[in-house]
Write a protein that holds these residues in place. Structure first.
Motif: not given
Ligand SMILES: Cc1cc2nc3c(=O)[nH]c(=O)nc-3n(C[C@H](O)[C@H](O)[C@H](O)COP(=O)(O)OP(=O)(O)OC[C@H]3O[C@@H](n4cnc5c(N)ncnc54)[C@H](O)[C@@H]3O)c2cc1C
Lengths: 158, 539
Positions: A2-4, A68-69, A71-78, A80, A154
């Motif tokens: 679950l990175p920032t 990171h970009l 990842q923004q399309f993923r609702w979970e912001k995870d 995988p 994160g």
């Protein structure tokens, strides 16, 4: 994971410097060099493997921006677990391409013009995959043991 | 008006023990005490209540209390420095009750991540890895590798969670810290710290109450109560019918037994994980045991396509505007799909960081946007529902219920839908909506709001700071913390989950370390402690 973004960059740098650094030191003497027997400790070889490690690190920082970009399309912001492994393919391919094009600076003569001997591909492949795999495993579990806050912030280390 | 206590289905201890002092033998709360916000040592002593000194108490004795003392034990606090006050024999007792009745017996899988291990602060090895090793099952490793892209999220079996918690409970000497009883009240102490008043079980002590004088208090009392839908509660009381209308959080095995004997129609209400679970049970019984059950599934909001907490993308979304490109959830056939009860990154990544920086309105807004009832997309459930739709025994309705009347042995619902009101006659109604009661319905929390300096957050629950200290309750050199469902709406969203309770425990540990109550869990201590965990030796 679950990175920032900040966590991604810190983890990337930490992993490549620590694990990348150690594994490169250990693995370089046993990589194929086209000659019979093991190459052993050799300054020129170390120069090559560490330059490749540095290339992966520098390009990796750019890759992380792209991840990171995505990842923004993923609702979970995870991010995988699987992504962490398969990104080895695009990253490895890019580094190899740059080697083939002679665009990686600092390599010794004979390797700096993109005209690469065939054993070199195997050396690169082994070096790159081993480092990637160890880091991937470590990131997905054991890292949480010494650093208890890492997974909750994160992937930041500091 | 419904009587809130009657509407609660969480097992609670006899409310009589909560009643304030009648003319009492010595050792009970006095009116003067109840009216005083700060108690002196003399005040408590003069009431004849014995005082026990201990630096840290945690109230609740559920999973929240457990993970918090687990953290502190690993941070080097001896058992003699902490007391766990509550009515449970073991930390997972309430949880096991709630999961069992809502159709997650020990062999079924929970809804949390592989690394959410209340028995292991590191989350390593994860439940999934441990299970794969124990059962020699490479399929599980594949699932862990490919989730959630090619496989459902791995989730642990309930039994695995209970067994591992039991092991950890014994390892950290939990029972040495447990003091059984109901906590009636926590008040600040004049001069610093707190008094926690415990009502021990009948006969366990010479006085009716015992006071714990401590510098730190941690409140983890779980759900203040769970409510029925008002119309269901009204029907139950008016017609004195507790057999045909049941809540998923109360024991309702008799419904399934009847369904096996007699072809019937069941209405399931709700669109969350509990509804999914209950549907699975109904469908399992139909497909595997030959029950002839017809299911009417009533959704209040019907999700179809992309959505967020404000509803479907295409529907009117009061206050919500358009869905955001970067914040859209999948939905289909009525359900909104999401792996866990919040988007995963609230437990450690982007959303955790984002919410931590938000105040008031803005924080309430993001809670709303990522909220809404949802359930995981699981292969088995999809398969069963598809079969039910095709064969006509699983039907979906969208709307609310205007009226319910008995009709012979059955119940006639007037369901208001977009197409007008339709009568629906069923044999049973299972309420899976899981409404949570207001925090003020909990005696202890109400007192904290009125006399303890606590306040409400933008979502109406207990207002805790980033370190889970209950804002406004500080007392001299003492501090009070809270974690779990009562603190939803704070700087950290995923509070009411295993991992959320551990995140809170970590914050509390960090704060207590600053206050020199425990040692730092740096890389060296952490690694040594992890090995001790692995080999099952005391921390
Ligand atoms: C059906 C269901 C399934 C869930 N599944 C998951 C899951 O899969 N994964 C996950 O991470 N989370 C899950 N959760 C959420 C959460 O992890 C659990 O509810 C967990 O038990 C919460 O722990 P807690 O300590 O806050 O509450 P509890 O474990 O309920 O403990 C609190 C206890 O405090 C006691 N208490 C209350 N008032 C007093 C008082 N005045 N004095 C003394 N004691 C008092 C009560 O006995 C109560 O049981 C689920 C919740 C439910 C209801």
């Amino acid at each position: 994971m679950l990175p920032t973004l900040n966590g991604r960059l810190q983890t990337r740098i930490f992993m490549l410097v620590v694990f990348g650094g150690i594994i490169t030191f250990l693995i370089t003497p046993v990589l194929p060099d086209g000659a019979p027997g093991l190459p052993g400790f050799d300054g020129t070889y170390y120069r090559i493997t560490y330059i490749i490690l540095a290339t992966v690190l520098v390009l990796g920082i750019l890759w992380e921006l792209l991840y990171h970009l995505i990842q923004q399309f993923r609702w979970e912001k995870d991010w995988p677990t699987m992504f962490g492994l398969i990104t080895a393919i695009n990253e490895g391919a890019l580094v190899w391409l740059l080697l083939e094009l002679g665009l990686v600076p600092g390599l010794p003569q004979g390797l700096d013009d993109g005209d690469l001997p065939s054993f070199f591909w195997w050396a690169f492949f082994i070096d790159f995959s081993v480092i990637w795999f160890v880091i991937w495993i470590w990131t997905n579990g054991p890292m949480r043991v010494p650093f208890i806050r890492w997974r909750f912030q994160g992937g930041r280390i500091v | 008006m419904i009587e809130p206590t009657a509407a609660s289905v969480v097992p609670t201890t006899d409310p009589n023990t909560y009643l304030p002092a009648q003319p009492m033998p010595a050792g009970d709360l006095t009116d003067q005490m109840l009216q005083t916000d700060f108690w002196t040592d003399e005040l408590v002593a003069s009431a004849g209540i014995p005082i026990v000194d201990v630096p840290f108490v945690t109230v609740g004795s559920g999973i929240g209390s457990f993970v918090t003392v687990d953290y502190l034990r690993i941070a080097g606090v001896p058992t003699s420095q902490m007391r766990v006050l509550g009515t449970l024999d073991h930390p997972w007792q309430t949880y096991e009750y709630l999961t069992r009745v809502s159709q997650i017996p020990r062999g079924e899988r929970l809804r949390s991540d592989s690394a959410s291990r209340p028995d292991n602060i590191w989350g390593f090895p994860s439940y999934g890895f441990a299970e794969a090793m124990r059962t020699f099952n490479p399929k599980l490793l594949w699932q862990l590798f490919s989730e959630p892209i090619f496989a459902d999220y791995y989730t642990p079996k309930a039994g695995q969670a209970f067994e591992t918690m039991e092991r950890e409970k014994n390892r950290i000497g939990y029972d040495e810290m447990l003091v059984k009883g109901l906590v009636r009240i926590v008040r600040r102490r004049y001069g610093g710290g707190y008094f926690t008043i415990l009502t021990p079980p009948e006969g366990a002590s010479a006085t009716k109450r015992v006071a714990f004088r401590s510098q730190y208090v941690h409140i983890a009392v779980g759900y203040p109560g769970l409510k029925f839908l008002p119309e269901l509660q009204r029907y139950r009381t008016e017609h004195n019918d507790y057999r045909h209308i049941v809540n998923a959080y109360e024991s309702h095995e008799h419904v399934y037994e009847r369904l096996l004997q007699q072809p019937s129609t069941v209405m399931v209400r709700g669109g969350g994980i509990v509804a999914s679970r209950v549907l699975q049970r109904l469908m399992d019984d139909r497909l595997l045991k030959g029950a002839q059950t017809n299911i009417v599934h009533l959704f209040r909001t019907y999700y179809h396509g992309t959505n967020d907490g404000y509803g479907n993308e295409e529907d009117p979304r009061p206050g919500g505007g358009k869905t955001r490109l970067f914040m859209r959830r999948r939905g289909e056939n009525g359900w909104a799909y999401q792996g866990f009860n919040y988007p995963k990154s609230v437990w450690g990544g982007q959303l955790k960081k984002q919410v931590r920086g938000l105040e008031g309105e803005q924080r309430a807004e993001i809670y709303k946007r990522m909220g809404g009832t949802n359930t995981p997309w699981r292969k088995l459930w999809q398969k069963q529902m598809n079969q039910g739709r095709k064969e006509g025994w699983y039907q979906v309705l969208v709307g609310t219920v205007d009226d319910m009347q008995p009709h012979g042995e059955r119940i006639l619902n007037q369901v208001r839908t977009a197409q007008g009101t339709v009568p629906v006659e069923v044999d049973f109604v299972i309420d899976c909506t899981g409404l949570e009661a207001d925090i003020a319905e909990h005696r202890l929390l109400k007192d904290l709001l009125e006399h303890g300096g606590a306040s409400r957050n933008p979502v109406g629950r207990l207002n805790v700071d980033r370190n889970f200290e209950l804002i406004g309750t500080r007392s001299g050199n003492g501090a009070m913390y809270a974690s779990g469902a009562t603190t939803l709406g704070g700087y950290f969203p995923g509070v009411d989950t295993f991992l959320g309770l551990q995140v809170a425990a970590q914050e509390i540990y960090l704060d207590l370390r600053k206050r020199k109550f425990c040692k730092r869990i740096g890389p060296v201590r952490s690694t040594i402690q992890w090995w001790k965990w692995l080999f099952g030796s005391k921390p």
